[in-house]
Design a protein around this motif. Structure first.
Motif, PDB file in Angstrom:
ATOM      1  N   ALA A 174       0.405  -1.241  -0.301  1.00 33.29           N
ATOM      2  CA  ALA A 174       0.076   0.378   0.204  1.00 33.29           C
ATOM      3  C   ALA A 174       0.932   1.351   0.489  1.00 33.29           C
ATOM      4  N   LYS A 175       1.958   1.332   0.717  1.00 32.73           N
ATOM      5  CA  LYS A 175       2.731   2.746   0.851  1.00 32.73           C
ATOM      6  C   LYS A 175       3.550   2.429  -0.824  1.00 32.73           C
ATOM      7  N   TYR A 176       3.967   1.740  -1.286  1.00 33.87           N
ATOM      8  CA  TYR A 176       4.432   2.120  -2.559  1.00 33.87           C
ATOM      9  C   TYR A 176       3.749   2.752  -3.341  1.00 33.87           C
ATOM     10  N   ASP A 177       2.346   1.881  -3.691  1.00 36.15           N
ATOM     11  CA  ASP A 177       1.436   2.447  -3.836  1.00 36.15           C
ATOM     12  C   ASP A 177       0.927   4.030  -4.245  1.00 36.15           C
ATOM     13  N   ALA A 178       0.980   3.741  -3.136  1.00 39.38           N
ATOM     14  CA  ALA A 178       0.875   5.481  -2.999  1.00 39.38           C
ATOM     15  C   ALA A 178       2.056   6.607  -3.194  1.00 39.38           C
ATOM     16  N   ARG A 179       2.940   6.428  -3.177  1.00 39.91           N
ATOM     17  CA  ARG A 179       4.183   6.707  -3.016  1.00 39.91           C
ATOM     18  C   ARG A 179       4.391   6.419  -4.061  1.00 39.91           C
ATOM     19  N   ASN A 180       4.486   5.675  -5.332  1.00 46.08           N
ATOM     20  CA  ASN A 180       4.967   5.826  -6.042  1.00 46.08           C
ATOM     21  C   ASN A 180       4.975   6.947  -7.274  1.00 46.08           C
ATOM     22  N   PRO A 181       3.612   7.467  -7.573  1.00 51.62           N
ATOM     23  CA  PRO A 181       3.461   7.781  -8.456  1.00 51.62           C
ATOM     24  C   PRO A 181       3.643   9.626  -8.332  1.00 51.62           C
ATOM     25  N   ALA A 182       3.982   9.997  -7.396  1.00 45.16           N
ATOM     26  CA  ALA A 182       4.716  11.395  -6.592  1.00 45.16           C
ATOM     27  C   ALA A 182       5.870  11.469  -7.232  1.00 45.16           C
ATOM     28  N   ALA A 183       6.842  10.049  -6.551  1.00 44.04           N
ATOM     29  CA  ALA A 183       8.258  10.062  -7.008  1.00 44.04           C
ATOM     30  C   ALA A 183       8.435   9.825  -8.055  1.00 44.04           C
ATOM     31  N   LEU A 184       7.272   9.077  -9.139  1.00 44.73           N
ATOM     32  CA  LEU A 184       7.659   9.455 -10.681  1.00 44.73           C
ATOM     33  C   LEU A 184       7.783  10.999 -11.296  1.00 44.73           C
ATOM     34  N   ARG A 185       6.561  11.183 -10.844  1.00 44.87           N
ATOM     35  CA  ARG A 185       7.104  12.870 -11.329  1.00 44.87           C
ATOM     36  C   ARG A 185       7.809  13.813 -10.755  1.00 44.87           C
ATOM     37  N   ARG A 186       8.623  13.483 -10.148  1.00 45.35           N
ATOM     38  CA  ARG A 186       9.852  14.484  -9.049  1.00 45.35           C
ATOM     39  C   ARG A 186      10.575  13.433  -9.906  1.00 45.35           C
ATOM     40  N   LEU A 187      11.471  12.289 -10.048  1.00 43.59           N
ATOM     41  CA  LEU A 187      12.175  11.761 -10.807  1.00 43.59           C
ATOM     42  C   LEU A 187      12.290  12.722 -12.411  1.00 43.59           C
ATOM     43  N   VAL A 188      11.592  12.302 -12.918  1.00 41.42           N
ATOM     44  CA  VAL A 188      11.348  13.263 -14.253  1.00 41.42           C
ATOM     45  C   VAL A 188      11.241  14.437 -14.315  1.00 41.42           C
ATOM     46  N   GLY A 189      10.934  15.192 -13.156  1.00 39.46           N
ATOM     47  CA  GLY A 189      11.410  16.195 -13.238  1.00 39.46           C
ATOM     48  C   GLY A 189      12.966  17.024 -12.767  1.00 39.46           C
ATOM     49  N   ALA A 190      13.459  15.735 -12.564  1.00 38.18           N
ATOM     50  CA  ALA A 190      14.996  16.030 -12.457  1.00 38.18           C
ATOM     51  C   ALA A 190      15.792  15.580 -13.594  1.00 38.18           C
ATOM     52  N   GLY A 191      15.146  14.572 -14.356  1.00 39.00           N
ATOM     53  CA  GLY A 191      16.072  14.388 -15.075  1.00 39.00           C
ATOM     54  C   GLY A 191      15.652  13.411 -15.741  1.00 39.00           C
ATOM     55  N   ALA A 192      14.738  12.108 -15.028  1.00 34.94           N
ATOM     56  CA  ALA A 192      15.477  10.714 -15.587  1.00 34.94           C
ATOM     57  C   ALA A 192      14.504  10.560 -16.983  1.00 34.94           C
ATOM     58  N   GLN A 193      14.949   9.699 -17.895  1.00 34.54           N
ATOM     59  CA  GLN A 193      14.557   9.780 -18.800  1.00 34.54           C
ATOM     60  C   GLN A 193      13.569   8.641 -19.283  1.00 34.54           C
ATOM     61  N   LEU A 194      12.084   8.969 -19.489  1.00 32.65           N
ATOM     62  CA  LEU A 194      11.388   6.857 -19.211  1.00 32.65           C
ATOM     63  C   LEU A 194      11.563   6.400 -20.162  1.00 32.65           C
ATOM     64  N   ARG A 195      12.249   5.101 -20.088  1.00 31.81           N
ATOM     65  CA  ARG A 195      11.653   4.097 -21.669  1.00 31.81           C
ATOM     66  C   ARG A 195      11.460   2.932 -21.661  1.00 31.81           C
ATOM     67  N   PRO A 196      11.039   2.277 -21.807  1.00 35.65           N
ATOM     68  CA  PRO A 196      10.814   0.979 -21.963  1.00 35.65           C
ATOM     69  C   PRO A 196      11.702   0.067 -22.626  1.00 35.65           C
ATOM     70  N   PHE A 197      11.285  -0.552 -22.520  1.00 37.26           N
ATOM     71  CA  PHE A 197      12.398  -1.870 -22.497  1.00 37.26           C
ATOM     72  C   PHE A 197      12.183  -2.409 -24.442  1.00 37.26           C
ATOM     73  N   PRO A 198      13.398  -2.551 -25.479  1.00 39.33           N
ATOM     74  CA  PRO A 198      12.950  -2.678 -26.512  1.00 39.33           C
ATOM     75  C   PRO A 198      12.137  -4.149 -26.951  1.00 39.33           C
ATOM     76  N   GLN A 199      11.083  -4.331 -27.519  1.00 39.76           N
ATOM     77  CA  GLN A 199      10.716  -6.051 -27.972  1.00 39.76           C
ATOM     78  C   GLN A 199      11.597  -6.945 -28.127  1.00 39.76           C
ATOM     79  N   SER A 200      12.760  -6.412 -28.766  1.00 39.79           N
ATOM     80  CA  SER A 200      13.635  -8.133 -28.776  1.00 39.79           C
ATOM     81  C   SER A 200      14.251  -7.857 -27.404  1.00 39.79           C
ATOM     82  N   PHE A 201      14.685  -6.893 -26.566  1.00 39.15           N
ATOM     83  CA  PHE A 201      15.222  -8.040 -24.942  1.00 39.15           C
ATOM     84  C   PHE A 201      14.162  -8.657 -25.077  1.00 39.15           C
ATOM     85  N   LEU A 202      13.108  -7.905 -24.336  1.00 40.77           N
ATOM     86  CA  LEU A 202      11.139  -8.402 -24.041  1.00 40.77           C
ATOM     87  C   LEU A 202      11.049  -9.718 -24.166  1.00 40.77           C
TER      88      LEU A 202
END
Length: 362
Positions: free
Chosen positions: A277-305
């Motif tokens: 429950a803690k992770y579900d509640a806290r991850n969304p805001a943390a993800l926003r902050r990380l993107v604001g700090a320069g994190a570049q979200l990427r899906p793994f390449p389909q070939s890798f999956l």
């Protein structure tokens, strides 16, 4: 006249004394345990589960059963937590069992497996799908009793110093990833590294490793990975529903009064639910902050999956051919997974998929 005086005046002082004292306090011994964790205290969602267990155990026994909590390195290094319980250095540990696949790959099945169960399915398998019975039978030879002590939910794929666009980009890449997942990616040319949580950042910063996986936004933000590896990949197909296991020395467990055992088990079950429950509640805001700090979200390449899926099933077949106990557990887990996704395909996934699309439409 006060109630106590009234009872005593009726000649029932002895009976009143027995009624007033909690039943458990009359026959309960004082017990003090030490718990060692595989994580540092800064990871408060994980380490905090230990504090919850200690709190409820103490309160339910009127302070007669006390558990002291120690972070990784305070008694033993994080990757030696299970050994410390097994040999009696401490009574209990909070540690993912997949850290110990060097002893036997079967350990990993009780934490999480590549392309395995998500968090809800992991709980369902443990509590109602035969997972607990398989775990008990496996851990007895290590002098351990095991419990679920938390779950992070599906984790991220990790932090990479350089962008990976195709399967070929993974060859030779030094990746902090442990256990069974490390063996899978090794088949694809990755060089897996198993490093304790407290040492990951320094290794990434120095370039000793090229990438790392840990948990997800809330914890990853605390460890500062975005400062040294900006590419943030998903999904963590090796950590669909990773359990934080709790293991107790079997001898010490058997010495506990039955009421204490019940209290401890109930406390770990609460901590298990609370962590997710803690992770579900806290991850969304943390993800926003990380993107604001320069994190570049990427899906793994389909070939890798796709290559990882193939390599995973190859590895399971190889391990099953050499280890009958692993085969027994992984076959049960995969059968349960496949049955679960029959329901997910009809109920959970269509609903979540629609809600995600609706959110995107505003």
């Amino acid at each position: 006249m006060k109630r106590r005086d009234l009872i005593r005046s009726a000649g029932l002082g002895l009976a009143a004394s027995a009624v007033a004292a909690p039943a458990i306090a009359q026959s309960a011994p004082k017990v003090q345990w030490r718990l060692t964790s595989s994580v540092p205290k800064v990871l408060d969602a994980i380490f905090g589960a230990n504090e919850l267990v200690s709190k409820y155990v103490s309160e339910a026994t009127d302070g007669r059963f006390v558990i002291q909590n120690f972070a990784a390195g305070e008694i033993v290094p994080g990757l030696q937590a299970l050994d410390a319980v097994q040999n009696g250095t401490v009574e209990v540990a909070q540690t993912p069992l997949y850290y110990y696949t060097g002893k036997d790959p079967t350990f990993a099945c009780f934490t999480t497996m590549p392309f395995g169960l998500n968090a809800r399915q992991q709980n369902a398998w443990y509590y109602h799908g035969g997972g607990r019975e398989l775990q008990d039978a496996f851990l007895v030879k290590y002098n351990l009793v095991g419990f679920l002590g938390g779950n992070t939910g599906t984790q991220m794929g990790g932090w990479f110093r350089k962008e990976v666009k195709d399967l070929s980009d993974f060859k030779g890449l030094k990746f902090r990833i442990g256990g069974i997942a490390g063996q899978v990616v090794a088949k694809l040319g990755v060089v897996p590294q198993q490093i304790a949580p407290g040492d990951i950042y320094a290794a990434l910063e120095k370039g000793t490793i090229d990438a790392c996986e840990w948990v997800g936004p809330y914890d990853d933000e605390k460890l500062g990975f975005v400062k040294v590896a900006p590419y943030y990949y998903y999904p963590g197909w090796w950590d669909g529903g990773p359990t934080m296991n709790v293991v107790v020395n079997r001898g010490k467990w058997n010495e506990l009064p039955r009421p204490y055992q019940a209290i401890f088990e109930a406390a770990t079950a609460y901590a298990n639910a609370d962590m997710l429950a803690k992770y579900d509640a806290r991850n969304p805001a943390a993800l926003r902050r990380l993107v604001g700090a320069g994190a570049q979200l990427r899906p793994f390449p389909q070939s890798f999956l796709d290559a990882s899926w193939t390599a995973t099933n190859e590895l399971y077949a190889e391990l099953s051919a050499k280890n009958a106990e692993f085969k027994k557990v992984i076959d049960a887990l995969i059968a349960f997974r496949n049955e679960e996704y029959l329901w997910w395909q009809v109920g959970e996934y269509p609903y979540d998929g629609y809600m995600i699309r609706a959110r995107s439409r505003g």
